[in-house]
Motif scaffolding. Structure first.
Motif: not given
Lengths: 112, 112
Positions: A26, A29, A68, A71
């Motif tokens: 979390t 990126s 992605t 996540k």
């Protein structure tokens, strides 16, 4: 806050089955995500790297996926063997940075 | 065979001592890292270096310093060892961006 979680601290499976390990993150990126194997008392050893634009990567009996949107990365070991017993760590790059942050690891035991 | 070598496997030091952990790599990597590993907390980055005489703080630099006078050598210094610095210390090189990290065998430090 930023966090990396691996599905469970320990996972037991029967020899010959497929082991599936999960890595969730979390507030990162990552451009890249890696998986390492660590045996007791030793340093981690690199297994696979997957990039953010890749959905799946394979190497022999190992397969890694990278979503992605969710996540999440999944790490699969097919036809597992007792020799696969170890702790498996996921590591993700902080954007395009030079360093990685590691998850807490999952201790896999493959039972004969 | 590529190598990252840490000077000691096991160390026992007294509270308040200055402790030096040495790491040498033979792969001509620019990036080098120091992590500590504790049960339940995983690998945490203390410091990293991306060039000779360059250093960057990681996630837990307090109580530590580093030195990189030569490309192949990266030293971790505990200025005044405390019992909460008892841990497994792992050195790594490489690992920048989309390249793997190579780890040493680890130093298990006990501060009494």
């Amino acid at each position: 806050s930023q966090k990396i979680e691996q599905n469970s601290e320990a996972l037991n499976i029967q020899e010959g089955k497929t082991a599936t390990l999960t890595c969730n993150y979390t507030n990162y990126s990552p451009a890249y995500l890696q998986w390492y194997r660590q045996d007791p008392g030793r340093g981690p050893v690199f297994l696979l790297l997957i990039r953010e634009n890749e959905k799946e990567k394979r190497k022999e009996r190992l397969k890694v996926t990278f979503d992605t949107t969710l996540k999440q990365s999944l790490f699969h070991i097919t036809a597992s063997q007792p020799a696969d017993s170890a702790t498996y760590l996921c590591a993700l790059a902080k954007n395009y940075g030079q360093n990685f942050v590691f998850g807490p690891g999952t201790r896999l035991s493959v039972l004969p | 065979d590529v190598k990252v070598t840490q000077s000691s496997r096991y160390l026992v030091k007294r509270t308040g001592e200055k402790v030096f952990l040495e790491c040498v790599q033979d792969m001509d990597h620019e990036n080098m890292f120091w992590y500590r590993q504790d049960p339940g907390l995983g690998l945490r980055l203390i410091y990293f270096s991306y060039d000779v005489k360059m250093k960057e703080k990681g996630d837990i630099p307090e109580g530590y310093s580093v030195s990189r006078e030569k490309k192949e050598r990266f030293s971790l210094i505990l200025e005044s060892a405390s019992t909460n610095q008892t841990s497994m210390y792992l050195c790594a090189s490489g690992g920048g961006g989309d390249t793997e990290a190579f780890f040493g065998q680890g130093t298990r430090l006990t501060v009494v």
